[in-house]
Write a protein that holds these residues in place. Sequence first.
Motif, PDB file in Angstrom:
ATOM      1  N   ASN A 140      32.833  34.901  26.811  1.00  0.00           N
ATOM      2  CA  ASN A 140      32.833  36.163  26.055  1.00  0.00           C
ATOM      3  C   ASN A 140      33.938  37.129  26.497  1.00  0.00           C
ATOM      4  O   ASN A 140      33.672  38.306  26.753  1.00  0.00           O
ATOM      5  N   TYR A 143      34.247  40.580  24.633  1.00  0.00           N
ATOM      6  CA  TYR A 143      33.280  41.616  25.014  1.00  0.00           C
ATOM      7  C   TYR A 143      33.630  42.216  26.375  1.00  0.00           C
ATOM      8  O   TYR A 143      33.611  43.433  26.545  1.00  0.00           O
ATOM      9  N   TYR A 173      26.683  44.993  24.965  1.00  0.00           N
ATOM     10  CA  TYR A 173      27.308  43.678  24.806  1.00  0.00           C
ATOM     11  C   TYR A 173      26.482  42.580  25.484  1.00  0.00           C
ATOM     12  O   TYR A 173      26.392  41.463  24.974  1.00  0.00           O
ATOM     13  N   THR A 174      25.885  42.878  26.623  1.00  0.00           N
ATOM     14  CA  THR A 174      25.057  41.883  27.308  1.00  0.00           C
ATOM     15  C   THR A 174      23.867  41.503  26.433  1.00  0.00           C
ATOM     16  O   THR A 174      23.538  40.311  26.298  1.00  0.00           O
ATOM     17  N   MET A 177      25.125  39.351  23.591  1.00  0.00           N
ATOM     18  CA  MET A 177      25.410  37.977  24.025  1.00  0.00           C
ATOM     19  C   MET A 177      24.136  37.148  24.146  1.00  0.00           C
ATOM     20  O   MET A 177      24.131  35.952  23.849  1.00  0.00           O
ATOM     21  N   GLY A 181      24.712  34.060  21.646  1.00  0.00           N
ATOM     22  CA  GLY A 181      25.007  32.774  22.272  1.00  0.00           C
ATOM     23  C   GLY A 181      24.104  31.648  21.801  1.00  0.00           C
ATOM     24  O   GLY A 181      24.588  30.656  21.241  1.00  0.00           O
TER      25      GLY A 181
END
Length: 198
Positions: A140, A143, A173-174, A177, A181
């Motif tokens: 990523n 990000y 963003y975490t 993800m 993902g």
Amino acid sequence: MARLFGYVDVTDSGFIAAVLSIAFNPLFWNVVARWEHKTRALSRVFGSPHAACYCLGAVILMLNCVRSHCFTEAMKSQPKLEGLDCHWAYYSGLAILAVGTLFVISSFLALGFTGTFLGDYFGILMEAKVTSFPFSILDNPMYWGSTAVYLGWSLMHASPAGLLLTAVVAISYTIAMLYEGPFTEEIYRQKQKGAKKK
């Protein structure tokens, strides 16, 4: 971190607008992209998956401009941290911003427009997973590069508000993800299953 809160008015309308814009963007693109994957409604409205993906990408870019504007305005309206208002912090921030920009631009070049802006949710799949730079260095990178840009910008402005907002960017963003993902991996698993059946 507690010391930062002494410099930041989290009830300031500009700070709140920045937090909301930071949190809204990944929520928006994940909801819209999953809806498109499930219904193909945007592809039908725009006449093709590519046109729909380009339109969503344009909206995401505009939302990112709004987010960056809100972020910058929130920094300007809050006091500076004296310990960061010096040359070493400014140039450290500039270096971090440069590295972040490198990650963002090189990610875009490696993925292309549709790869960057959720083309796989529109059925526009890549032939193989991208493993070239910057993906060879970290997962990523777009990000994390974007987060680094905000961190560098905050240091350059000696802004405690910017540092707190950068933490909000990293958290947003975490979370994104964690949702993107596995969903993207499932899309490509389905592609492989379909290829094996042929």
